[in-house]
Design an enzyme around this catalytic site. Structure first.
Site, PDB file in Angstrom:
ATOM      1  N   CYS A  21       0.788  -1.218   0.007  1.00  0.00           N
ATOM      2  CA  CYS A  21       0.025  -0.077   0.050  1.00  0.00           C
ATOM      3  C   CYS A  21       0.944   1.235   0.023  1.00  0.00           C
ATOM      4  O   CYS A  21       1.707   1.357   0.450  1.00  0.00           O
ATOM      5  CB  CYS A  21      -0.828   0.037   1.294  1.00  0.00           C
ATOM      6  SG  CYS A  21      -1.976   1.382   1.284  1.00  0.00           S
ATOM      7  N   CYS A  43       0.839   4.696   6.980  1.00  0.00           N
ATOM      8  CA  CYS A  43       0.234   4.653   8.091  1.00  0.00           C
ATOM      9  C   CYS A  43       1.141   4.113   9.094  1.00  0.00           C
ATOM     10  O   CYS A  43       1.685   2.818   8.714  1.00  0.00           O
ATOM     11  CB  CYS A  43      -0.950   3.862   8.174  1.00  0.00           C
ATOM     12  SG  CYS A  43      -1.998   4.468   6.902  1.00  0.00           S
ATOM     13  N   CYS A  74       0.745   0.278  10.440  1.00  0.00           N
ATOM     14  CA  CYS A  74       0.401  -0.647   9.344  1.00  0.00           C
ATOM     15  C   CYS A  74       1.472  -1.793   8.422  1.00  0.00           C
ATOM     16  O   CYS A  74       2.251  -1.191   7.895  1.00  0.00           O
ATOM     17  CB  CYS A  74      -0.694  -0.163   8.374  1.00  0.00           C
ATOM     18  SG  CYS A  74      -1.212  -1.483   7.175  1.00  0.00           S
ATOM     19  N   CYS A 121     -16.420  -9.329   6.388  1.00  0.00           N
ATOM     20  CA  CYS A 121     -15.470  -7.855   5.870  1.00  0.00           C
ATOM     21  C   CYS A 121     -14.483  -8.031   5.109  1.00  0.00           C
ATOM     22  O   CYS A 121     -13.692  -9.167   5.307  1.00  0.00           O
ATOM     23  CB  CYS A 121     -15.466  -7.287   7.209  1.00  0.00           C
ATOM     24  SG  CYS A 121     -16.496  -7.085   8.584  1.00  0.00           S
ATOM     25  N   CYS A 158     -19.188  -6.187   4.119  1.00  0.00           N
ATOM     26  CA  CYS A 158     -18.401  -4.751   4.576  1.00  0.00           C
ATOM     27  C   CYS A 158     -17.173  -4.679   4.082  1.00  0.00           C
ATOM     28  O   CYS A 158     -16.570  -5.753   3.725  1.00  0.00           O
ATOM     29  CB  CYS A 158     -18.294  -4.769   5.963  1.00  0.00           C
ATOM     30  SG  CYS A 158     -17.283  -3.022   6.600  1.00  0.00           S
ATOM     31  N   CYS A 189     -19.153   2.333   8.860  1.00  0.00           N
ATOM     32  CA  CYS A 189     -18.198   1.716   9.978  1.00  0.00           C
ATOM     33  C   CYS A 189     -16.893   2.461  10.095  1.00  0.00           C
ATOM     34  O   CYS A 189     -16.139   2.543   9.046  1.00  0.00           O
ATOM     35  CB  CYS A 189     -18.001   0.106   9.652  1.00  0.00           C
ATOM     36  SG  CYS A 189     -16.666  -0.729  10.595  1.00  0.00           S
ATOM     37  N   ARG A 237     -17.394  -2.257  18.005  1.00  0.00           N
ATOM     38  CA  ARG A 237     -16.904  -3.668  17.928  1.00  0.00           C
ATOM     39  C   ARG A 237     -15.346  -3.628  18.455  1.00  0.00           C
ATOM     40  O   ARG A 237     -14.366  -2.815  18.018  1.00  0.00           O
ATOM     41  CB  ARG A 237     -16.665  -3.839  16.354  1.00  0.00           C
ATOM     42  CG  ARG A 237     -16.219  -5.072  15.710  1.00  0.00           C
ATOM     43  CD  ARG A 237     -16.270  -5.440  14.234  1.00  0.00           C
ATOM     44  NE  ARG A 237     -17.876  -5.401  13.924  1.00  0.00           N
ATOM     45  CZ  ARG A 237     -18.277  -4.637  13.030  1.00  0.00           C
ATOM     46  NH1 ARG A 237     -17.953  -3.667  12.227  1.00  0.00           N
ATOM     47  NH2 ARG A 237     -19.685  -4.812  12.888  1.00  0.00           N
TER      48      ARG A 237
END
Ligand code: SAM
Ligand code: DTB
Ligand code: SF4
Length: 363
Positions: A104, A108, A111, A148, A180, A240, A312
């Site tokens: 990616c 972040c 991550c 998801c 999701c 979400c 969640r």
């Protein structure tokens, strides 16, 4: 000493795949809190007189005060709100699958899928439609109600992978599961097509407070995140949206994140609360583990601020331990990620979770 008012009798605790109905929610909204006739002097924090109504104007100071209530008082408040908003205490089981893993462009700091981090898992093949739907079927057979799917993308691009995503969404819905997707930023037409495919919700987290954000991510702004959320809402897809604790943020940052989430109108239908999983090779690999009681506090305050949202319990459950997770359930968490893995890191096993829910009395 003031006596404690009785909680409404909501019957036995059950685990049911059904989401609360509008009627349930409407019922909960008209029940006052504290209960009529409650003794004065039972107030345990600010705004108790607000009842289980929906507010979108919580101040950071009010939320900080909630976060620092004595734990027993905070739990009492959160449970009273939760009992009214979610009578019968239903816990939703959501399974998670990474369809496109690693590589990616975003940076972040938490991550393991960022190209900027030496933890990056690039080179893993993207999953095709058939194996994804096979996994969705297996998740359903194991008891999941929601499936998801994650793509390690900065944003959705048109073309074959997006067409495959739409087919996956349609397939998951045909199985009778909620679907999701989490795949970064999107355009209005992409949101529209996802809505037409039947997508239940789109996950896009704010991650942390606006103030702490630039310590964590530099390649995407907070404003861009808010715009993505607005596009999802504009297409009529459920939202979400949550965050992570353990990123080196202050208590005020946590309150500020919760203020932005609770300021969204309507509130996100689900609010994932993650504890950092400190993965080797990420800039945050050396972060101190999150104290389980800090997760309990975040969950409890999210429950109080967003009474009807699913809160969640997300990444970091392994480190919480059994009793830490049970306290989070008692604090108002009403959903967990269910299955042996999250996207790339480990999650408690299915049998462990079944044992946890049984221990909670949610069977
Ligand atoms: N790329 C998409 C995006 O960022 O919107 C979707 C996938 S991303 C992995 C989904 C969310 O997982 C992140 O926003 C973050 O809140 C959470 N997450 C990722 N890595 C994590 C970690 N190591 N610990 C806790 N939460 C994490
Ligand atoms: C969310 O808030 N947490 C989930 C889900 N939404 C997509 C992801 C957690 C990822 C944890 C790190 C990993 O497994 O790679
Ligand atoms: Fe990871 Fe999503 Fe950030 Fe990409 S955008 S680095 S997948 S959290």
């Amino acid at each position: 000493m003031a006596s404690t008012p009785p909680l409404p009798d909501t019957g036995p605790l059950t685990l049911s795949p059904a989401a609360p109905t509008t009627q349930d929610l409407g019922q909960a909204l008209v029940q006052p809190f504290p209960p009529a006739g409650a003794e004065p002097g039972l107030e345990m924090g600010p705004s108790l007189d607000q009842g289980v109504g929906l507010r979108h104007d919580w101040s950071v100071a009010e939320i900080e005060a909630l976060l620092s209530l004595p734990l027993v008082d905070l739990l009492w408040r959160a449970q009273a709100v939760h009992r009214q908003a979610n009578p019968g205490y239903r816990v939703q089981l959501a399974s998670l699958l990474s369809v496109k893993t690693g590589g990616c462009e975003e940076d972040c700091a938490y991550c393991p899928q960022s190209l900027h981090n030496s933890s990056d898992l690039k080179g893993r093949p993207n999953l095709e439609v058939a194996p994804v739907l096979e996994r969705a079927r297996a998740a359903k057979a194991a008891g999941a109600q929601r499936f998801c799917m994650g793509w390690a993308w900065r944003e959705i691009r048109d073309g074959a992978p997006f067409e495959a995503m739409l087919e996956m969404v349609r397939g998951v819905r045909e199985l009778g599961l909620e679907a999701c997707v989490t795949a970064g930023m999107l355009t209005d037409p992409q949101a529209q097509r996802l809505a037409e495919a039947g997508l239940t919700a789109y996950n896009h987290n704010l991650d942390t407070s606006p103030e702490h954000y630039d310590q964590i991510i530099s390649t995407r702004t907070y404003q861009e995140r808010l715009e993505t959320l607005a596009r999802v809402r504009g297409a009529g897809i459920g939202l979400c949206c949550g965050g992570i604790i353990g990123l080196g943020e202050s208590g005020r940052d946590r309150a500020s994140l919760l203020a932005v989430l609770a300021g969204l109108n309507p509130h996100p239908e689900s609010v994932p609360i993650n504890a950092l999983v400190a993965v080797e090779g990420t800039p945050l690999e050396g972060q101190a583990p999150v104290d389980p009681l800090e997760m309990v506090r975040m969950v409890a305050v999210a429950r109080i601020l967003m009474p009807f949202s699913r809160v969640r319990l997300s990444a970091g459950r392994e480190a919480l331990g059994r009793e830490g997770q049970l306290l989070c359930l008692l604090a108002g968490a009403d959903s967990i990620f269910y299955g042996d893995t999250l996207l790339t890191t480990a999650n408690p096993g299915v049998s462990e979770d079944q044992e946890l829910l049984a221990a909670a009395g949610v069977v």
